[in-house]
Design an enzyme around this catalytic site. Structure first.
Site, PDB file in Angstrom:
ATOM      1  N   ASP A   1       7.378 -26.055 -44.605  1.00  6.99           N
ATOM      2  CA  ASP A   1       6.807 -25.655 -45.881  1.00  6.99           C
ATOM      3  C   ASP A   1       7.353 -26.400 -47.027  1.00  6.99           C
ATOM      4  O   ASP A   1       7.375 -25.699 -48.034  1.00  6.99           O
ATOM      5  CB  ASP A   1       6.863 -24.027 -45.631  1.00  6.99           C
ATOM      6  CG  ASP A   1       6.255 -23.250 -44.856  1.00  6.99           C
ATOM      7  OD1 ASP A   1       5.358 -23.678 -43.761  1.00  6.99           O
ATOM      8  OD2 ASP A   1       6.554 -21.922 -44.662  1.00  6.99           O
TER       9      ASP A   1
ATOM     10  N   HIS B   1       0.982 -25.182 -42.244  1.00  7.22           N
ATOM     11  CA  HIS B   1       0.248 -23.941 -42.517  1.00  7.22           C
ATOM     12  C   HIS B   1      -1.224 -24.719 -43.114  1.00  7.22           C
ATOM     13  O   HIS B   1      -1.086 -25.632 -43.478  1.00  7.22           O
ATOM     14  CB  HIS B   1       0.282 -22.993 -43.677  1.00  7.22           C
ATOM     15  CG  HIS B   1       1.736 -22.030 -43.553  1.00  7.22           C
ATOM     16  ND1 HIS B   1       1.471 -20.884 -42.807  1.00  7.22           N
ATOM     17  CD2 HIS B   1       3.090 -22.387 -43.636  1.00  7.22           C
ATOM     18  CE1 HIS B   1       2.634 -20.430 -42.748  1.00  7.22           C
ATOM     19  NE2 HIS B   1       3.500 -21.276 -43.141  1.00  7.22           N
TER      20      HIS B   1
ATOM     21  N   HIS C   1      12.317 -24.672 -50.585  1.00  6.78           N
ATOM     22  CA  HIS C   1      11.724 -23.493 -50.034  1.00  6.78           C
ATOM     23  C   HIS C   1      12.867 -22.823 -49.100  1.00  6.78           C
ATOM     24  O   HIS C   1      12.698 -21.276 -49.290  1.00  6.78           O
ATOM     25  CB  HIS C   1      10.767 -24.010 -48.888  1.00  6.78           C
ATOM     26  CG  HIS C   1       9.738 -22.797 -48.401  1.00  6.78           C
ATOM     27  ND1 HIS C   1       9.112 -22.232 -48.987  1.00  6.78           N
ATOM     28  CD2 HIS C   1       9.787 -22.486 -47.188  1.00  6.78           C
ATOM     29  CE1 HIS C   1       8.258 -21.436 -48.344  1.00  6.78           C
ATOM     30  NE2 HIS C   1       8.801 -21.397 -47.022  1.00  6.78           N
TER      31      HIS C   1
ATOM     32  N   HIS D   1      12.468 -19.174 -41.610  1.00  3.73           N
ATOM     33  CA  HIS D   1      11.417 -18.338 -41.573  1.00  3.73           C
ATOM     34  C   HIS D   1      10.863 -17.913 -40.191  1.00  3.73           C
ATOM     35  O   HIS D   1      10.584 -18.735 -39.290  1.00  3.73           O
ATOM     36  CB  HIS D   1      10.497 -18.504 -42.643  1.00  3.73           C
ATOM     37  CG  HIS D   1      10.957 -18.589 -44.213  1.00  3.73           C
ATOM     38  ND1 HIS D   1      10.242 -19.263 -45.042  1.00  3.73           N
ATOM     39  CD2 HIS D   1      12.133 -18.224 -44.607  1.00  3.73           C
ATOM     40  CE1 HIS D   1      11.134 -19.093 -46.261  1.00  3.73           C
ATOM     41  NE2 HIS D   1      11.936 -18.274 -45.981  1.00  3.73           N
TER      42      HIS D   1
ATOM     43  N   ASP E   1       8.033 -17.134 -39.117  1.00  2.00           N
ATOM     44  CA  ASP E   1       6.731 -17.845 -38.547  1.00  2.00           C
ATOM     45  C   ASP E   1       7.086 -19.181 -38.338  1.00  2.00           C
ATOM     46  O   ASP E   1       6.043 -19.830 -37.905  1.00  2.00           O
ATOM     47  CB  ASP E   1       5.730 -17.663 -39.501  1.00  2.00           C
ATOM     48  CG  ASP E   1       6.003 -18.211 -40.994  1.00  2.00           C
ATOM     49  OD1 ASP E   1       7.241 -18.234 -41.269  1.00  2.00           O
ATOM     50  OD2 ASP E   1       4.882 -18.580 -41.729  1.00  2.00           O
ATOM     51  N   HIS E   2       8.070 -19.655 -38.338  1.00  2.00           N
ATOM     52  CA  HIS E   2       8.625 -21.218 -37.929  1.00  2.00           C
ATOM     53  C   HIS E   2       9.403 -21.187 -36.596  1.00  2.00           C
ATOM     54  O   HIS E   2       9.397 -21.772 -35.389  1.00  2.00           O
ATOM     55  CB  HIS E   2       8.878 -21.938 -38.981  1.00  2.00           C
ATOM     56  CG  HIS E   2       7.829 -22.191 -39.976  1.00  2.00           C
ATOM     57  ND1 HIS E   2       7.112 -23.258 -40.103  1.00  2.00           N
ATOM     58  CD2 HIS E   2       7.407 -21.290 -41.075  1.00  2.00           C
ATOM     59  CE1 HIS E   2       6.128 -23.163 -40.988  1.00  2.00           C
ATOM     60  NE2 HIS E   2       6.162 -22.018 -41.550  1.00  2.00           N
TER      61      HIS E   2
ATOM     62  N   HIS F   1      12.383 -24.855 -40.597  1.00  2.23           N
ATOM     63  CA  HIS F   1      13.387 -23.779 -41.382  1.00  2.23           C
ATOM     64  C   HIS F   1      13.271 -22.659 -40.769  1.00  2.23           C
ATOM     65  O   HIS F   1      12.578 -22.283 -39.683  1.00  2.23           O
ATOM     66  CB  HIS F   1      12.850 -23.848 -42.855  1.00  2.23           C
ATOM     67  CG  HIS F   1      11.249 -23.211 -42.996  1.00  2.23           C
ATOM     68  ND1 HIS F   1      10.104 -23.866 -42.453  1.00  2.23           N
ATOM     69  CD2 HIS F   1      10.915 -22.170 -43.582  1.00  2.23           C
ATOM     70  CE1 HIS F   1       9.114 -23.192 -42.757  1.00  2.23           C
ATOM     71  NE2 HIS F   1       9.659 -22.205 -43.361  1.00  2.23           N
TER      72      HIS F   1
END
Length: 258
Positions: free
Chosen positions: A135, A174, A112, A56, A58-59, A54
């Site tokens: 996530d 995570h 998400h 975001h 941090d991905h 996805h």
């Protein structure tokens, strides 16, 4: 197939998937590309493409950099998720192959984010499949409903992912397992499987070890968000539908401080 977890940032995981026959590899969510490519090099693996779950940061935040470092690399991402650095947009049901024996099926698992993709990966016949859930699903948890509804999360988590073969290994985005299981015990204090897994997870973390992978079978026993079809859980919440139970448990988790 060989699957290696690569801890990144504070609590993220990137994953390297290697076809052992050809040494061709793919990487899931390489937010720290140099770290991921070092692991690939140490395993004599040739990274061919990226699988982004996805958008975001941090991905997907390492996608542009990995394209600089590996100019021919392809970056797959959900067609409606606006993934940074994406070269190949994918839809639910699209298939990608890796090397001689690894096959990847993309599953649209929105909520998400609206275009979130989970990747279901199969190797040789005698190997358990794996799913990379980003996530959407965590060990004993699920992602916050940033871009979707409880109805969508129910479909993504309990129908799409919940119907995968029970031995499927679950690799999430995570390391949230200990906190998730502590919360799960507040929903089902009498569930011995949750208490057992919490004790195991605490030992793993104290030893500096990951709590992934889980399996779909374990999640169906210990993940409160995947157990909302159980009438006793609905009743305990004063509700009588799985979607309403899922919405309520997410609300409780959002306000829970552990």
């Amino acid at each position: 197939m060989k699957i290696l977890h690569i801890p990144c940032l504070d609590d993220n995981y990137s994953y390297l998937i290697i076809d052992e026959q050809t040494k061709e590899a793919t990487v899931v969510d390489p937010v720290e590309p140099e770290k991921v490519l070092e692991v690939a090099k140490n395993n004599d693996a040739n990274v061919k493409f990226v699988l982004t779950t996805h958008h975001h940061w941090d991905h997907a935040g390492g996608n542009d950099k990995i394209r600089e470092l590996v100019p021919a690399i392809k970056v797959y991402g959900g067609s409606i998720d606006n993934v940074k650095g994406c070269t190949n947009k994918i839809e639910n049901g699209d298939k990608v192959s890796l090397g001689a024996e690894v096959n990847i099926l993309s599953l649209h698992t929105p909520c998400h984010t609206k275009g979130h993709i989970s990747y279901y990966v199969t190797g040789k016949e005698d190997e358990s499949p794996a799913v990379f859930t980003g996530d959407t699903m965590f060990v004993a948890g699920c992602g916050k409903f940033f871009e979707g509804t409880a109805e969508q999360m129910y479909q993504s988590l309990c129908v799409t992912l919940g119907s995968l073969p029970k031995p499927t290994r679950v690799y999430c985005g995570h390391e949230y397992t200990v906190k998730n299981l502590q919360f799960a015990l507040t929903v089902e204090p009498e569930n011995a499987k949750i208490a057992e897994k919490l004790a195991w997870a605490q030992n793993q973390r104290n030893a500096g070890l990951p709590t992934i992978p889980s399996t779909i079978a374990e999640e169906l026993e210990t993940n409160p968000f995947m157990r909302v079809d159980i009438p006793e859980i609905q009743k305990k919440l004063g509700l009588n539908s799985p979607v309403e139970a899922l919405r309520e448990i997410r609300k409780l988790k959002d306000n829970w401080r552990g």
